[in-house]
Design a protein around this motif. Structure first.
Motif, short mmCIF file in Angstrom:
data_model
loop_
_atom_site.label_atom_id
_atom_site.label_comp_id
_atom_site.label_asym_id
_atom_site.label_seq_id
_atom_site.Cartn_x
_atom_site.Cartn_y
_atom_site.Cartn_z
N ASP A 133 0.79 -1.24 0.00
CA ASP A 133 0.00 0.00 0.00
C ASP A 133 0.81 1.28 0.00
OD1 ASP A 133 -2.33 -1.55 0.17
OD2 ASP A 133 -2.43 -1.38 2.35
N ARG A 134 2.15 1.24 0.22
CA ARG A 134 2.81 2.51 0.52
C ARG A 134 4.19 2.73 -0.08
NH1 ARG A 134 2.96 -1.16 4.70
NH2 ARG A 134 4.64 -1.16 6.23
N VAL A 135 4.71 1.84 -0.89
CA VAL A 135 6.08 1.97 -1.38
C VAL A 135 6.09 2.31 -2.87
CG1 VAL A 135 8.25 0.74 -1.75
CG2 VAL A 135 6.98 0.40 0.37
N LYS A 136 6.93 3.27 -3.24
CA LYS A 136 7.12 3.60 -4.66
C LYS A 136 7.64 2.38 -5.40
CE LYS A 136 8.38 8.46 -3.90
NZ LYS A 136 9.49 9.44 -4.00
N PHE A 137 7.08 2.12 -6.56
CA PHE A 137 7.47 0.92 -7.28
C PHE A 137 8.91 0.98 -7.77
CE2 PHE A 137 7.58 -1.86 -11.06
CZ PHE A 137 7.25 -3.05 -10.44
N VAL A 191 12.88 -3.17 7.00
CA VAL A 191 12.37 -2.13 6.11
C VAL A 191 11.17 -1.41 6.72
CG1 VAL A 191 11.39 -1.64 3.84
CG2 VAL A 191 13.25 -3.29 4.06
N ILE A 192 10.24 -2.16 7.31
CA ILE A 192 9.05 -1.49 7.84
C ILE A 192 9.37 -0.62 9.05
CG2 ILE A 192 7.43 -3.17 6.90
CD1 ILE A 192 7.31 -4.57 9.52
N LEU A 193 10.43 -0.95 9.77
CA LEU A 193 10.84 -0.07 10.87
C LEU A 193 11.37 1.26 10.34
CD1 LEU A 193 12.60 -2.61 13.28
CD2 LEU A 193 10.33 -1.57 13.53
N VAL A 194 11.86 1.26 9.10
CA VAL A 194 12.36 2.50 8.49
C VAL A 194 11.23 3.30 7.85
CG1 VAL A 194 13.81 3.43 6.64
CG2 VAL A 194 14.69 1.62 8.13
N ILE A 195 10.38 2.64 7.08
CA ILE A 195 9.39 3.39 6.29
C ILE A 195 8.12 3.71 7.05
CG2 ILE A 195 10.27 2.38 4.15
CD1 ILE A 195 7.70 0.72 4.03
N GLY A 196 7.86 3.03 8.16
CA GLY A 196 6.71 3.35 8.98
C GLY A 196 5.42 2.68 8.56
N LYS A 197 4.33 3.12 9.20
CA LYS A 197 3.03 2.47 9.05
C LYS A 197 2.24 3.05 7.89
CE LYS A 197 2.97 2.43 14.10
NZ LYS A 197 2.28 2.94 15.30
N ARG A 198 1.28 2.29 7.45
CA ARG A 198 0.31 2.79 6.47
C ARG A 198 -0.56 3.87 7.09
NH1 ARG A 198 -2.30 -2.93 5.15
NH2 ARG A 198 -1.59 -3.17 7.31
N VAL A 199 -1.07 4.75 6.28
CA VAL A 199 -2.03 5.74 6.76
C VAL A 199 -3.27 5.00 7.26
CG1 VAL A 199 -3.51 7.67 6.10
CG2 VAL A 199 -1.19 7.49 5.15
N GLY A 200 -3.65 5.25 8.49
CA GLY A 200 -4.84 4.62 9.06
C GLY A 200 -4.59 3.28 9.72
N PHE A 201 -3.34 2.85 9.81
CA PHE A 201 -3.05 1.55 10.44
C PHE A 201 -3.54 1.54 11.88
CE2 PHE A 201 -0.12 -0.99 13.11
CZ PHE A 201 -0.40 -2.24 12.59
N PHE A 321 4.28 -2.20 14.86
CA PHE A 321 4.94 -2.18 13.54
C PHE A 321 3.95 -2.71 12.51
CE2 PHE A 321 6.02 -6.27 15.45
CZ PHE A 321 5.81 -7.18 14.43
N ASP A 322 3.93 -2.08 11.36
CA ASP A 322 2.91 -2.39 10.35
C ASP A 322 3.44 -3.39 9.32
OD1 ASP A 322 0.78 -2.45 8.66
OD2 ASP A 322 0.95 -0.37 7.98
N ASP A 323 3.34 -4.66 9.69
CA ASP A 323 3.67 -5.77 8.78
C ASP A 323 2.39 -6.12 8.02
OD1 ASP A 323 4.56 -8.10 7.56
OD2 ASP A 323 4.52 -9.29 9.40
N SER A 324 2.21 -5.49 6.86
CA SER A 324 0.91 -5.48 6.18
C SER A 324 0.29 -6.86 6.04
CB SER A 324 1.05 -4.84 4.79
OG SER A 324 1.61 -3.56 4.87
N LEU A 325 1.04 -7.83 5.51
CA LEU A 325 0.47 -9.14 5.20
C LEU A 325 1.14 -10.25 6.01
CD1 LEU A 325 0.12 -8.76 1.32
CD2 LEU A 325 -1.44 -8.01 3.13
#
Length: 451
Positions: A133-137, A191-201, A321-325
């Motif tokens: 949901d949040r990383v530039k391709f 990586v998720i500790l660096v880039i942070g959570k999704r909006v609304g997590f 931490f926002d581990d999406s899946l």
């Protein structure tokens, strides 16, 4: 002549049966990456479906080219200091002849190289599920290239390469518990500790939009995993691959049942998402351990992994931490469980004579497994976080907040996964059907976890 190459005249001889078997196994492992794409793609919201598919698929392109150029050489070339390999003959696969067999085996070097390529492809793809949901391709594609080069290729040498320090120590990793799953899971956490959570997590519903896609993906992963595991013995002459095949099925079934039992007791329901996730947890855990365990041991390994992974997926809410899946909860935890349980369930009568604690071997093998687990975990976690930080500070890892809310598919790919504009509409119909991205109508189910 570099290690890993023997001339046909000096080797046991080319086996057409083993060569064909390994080519089929390679194709099965390749199928796992599209299967993973469907598995992850169904778990995200509608507005992120295509991006999730592409984050998996791009690994097929990037890692394949890098593997041919230098990846195979780094992973399986002549050892240098027990940390990395390099053989000029492997660069571009240009110095390999069709009459050359892989080190002591009856298959060509080309077959071994392509089989290992499929492992290299799926490992960074596993990471992508944590970043949905949040990383530039473009940033993700660059991360894949860098991560494969400085993390996966060296770790593969440690674990499987002739002279690699974990290999020489006697760490057992039949098909990738450390090199693939712990490696990817630790990277995801970094990586998720660096880039942070999704909006609304933690506030907005972030439900899977298509559980049928999830089940399809899980089925393809289960199917392909037989090639992943049974093929890792590089032949079928002595029955070890057959044992691994059986243990793969057994552990996966046990893990699925254990996950569902936990769901029923803890949350009162038996979900399709739980069944799919439990199956994957079992597949992860048996990957390092199935070549050393009996079928009864595989049941125990699968059940423990299913239970612990089901419990672990809720940790992201507890620790924030926002581990999406649930890459950390399934692949990191499942890989750790499976790798350590080798030290308990190794019978000494399958792939090696190493015995675990339950078979009179004491703590020796468990100690070796623990070294392998925590060495790979620490290295991947730290280096992956550094790579993400560098990319974030230079080109930026995340899309803008407005773009994330509106939908990363449209922003990054100028496409949407589903076109509902003509659904149910005839020539005279004035109505069109649409499903707003991220709404309950678009995504009616979610995983129940301990908050």
């Amino acid at each position: 002549m570099p290690p890993g190459i023997t001339l046909a005249a000096d080797a046991p001889g080319l086996s057409a049966a083993n060569t064909g078997f390994m080519l089929i196994c390679s194709a099965l492992v390749m199928l796992m990456t599209p299967g993973l794409a469907f598995f992850y793609g169904g778990m995200v919201r509608v507005k992120s479906t295509l991006n999730m598919l592409m984050m998996c698929f791009i690994s097929l392109g990037i890692v394949t080219v890098l593997w041919v150029l230098y990846g195979f050489s780094l992973a399986f070339g002549t050892d240098s200091g027990s940390l990395i390999g390099w053989s000029a003959e492997y660069v571009g696969l240009s110095g390999i002849g069709i009459n050359q067999l892989w080190d002591g085996y009856s298959i060509p070097v080309y077959v071994f190289a392509v089989f290992q390529l499929m492992f290299a492809i799926i490992t960074p793809a596993l990471i992508s599920g944590a970043l949905a949901d949040r990383v530039k391709f473009t940033a993700w594609a660059l991360f894949v290239a860098l991560w494969a080069t400085v993390v996966y290729f060296p770790v593969a040498h440690w674990v499987w390469g002739s002279g690699g320090w974990l290999f020489e120590m006697g760490v057992i990793d039949f098909a990738g518990g450390t090199a693939v799953h712990i490696n990817a899971g630790a990277a995801a956490l970094g990586v998720i500790l660096v880039i942070g959570k999704r909006v609304g997590f933690g506030r907005d519903p972030m439900r899977p939009h298509s559980l049928p896609l999830v089940m399809l993906g899980a089925g393809l992963l289960w199917f392909g995993w037989f090639g992943f595991n049974a093929g890792s013995w590089l032949g079928n002459d002595d029955g070890v691959g057959a044992v691994m095949f059986v243990n793969t099925q057994v552990a996966t079934a046990a893990a699925m049942l254990a996950w569902l039992a936990y769901e029923k007791i803890r949350h009162g329901s038996l979900t399709t998402l739980g069944a799919a996730s439990g199956a994957v947890a079992g597949l992860v855990a048996i990957t390092p351990s199935g070549g050393s365990a009996s079928p009864l041991g595989a049941i125990a390994i699968g059940a423990v992994a299913g239970l612990l992974c089901a419990m672990a997926v809720g940790l992201k809410y507890r620790f924030g931490f926002d581990d999406s899946l649930d890459v950390v909860g399934v692949h990191l935890v499942g890989g750790v469980v499976g790798s350590l349980l080798v030290g308990f369930f190794a019978t000494g009568g399958v792939q090696s004579d190493a015995r675990g604690l339950f078979y009179g071997g004491g703590f020796e093998q468990l100690g070796k497994q623990a070294v392998g687990v925590f060495a790979v975990l620490a290295y991947s976690l730290v280096v992956s976080a550094i790579l993400a930080l560098v990319l974030d500070r230079t080109i930026g890892m995340r899309v803008g907040e407005d773009d994330e809310i509106s939908g990363i598919d449209q922003v990054e790919h100028a496409e949407t996964a589903y076109d509902f504009s003509g659904a149910g509409g005839g020539a005279g119909s004035r109505r069109t059907a649409s499903v707003p991205a991220g709404t309950a109508a678009a995504a009616p189910q979610t995983r129940k976890v301990d908050a």
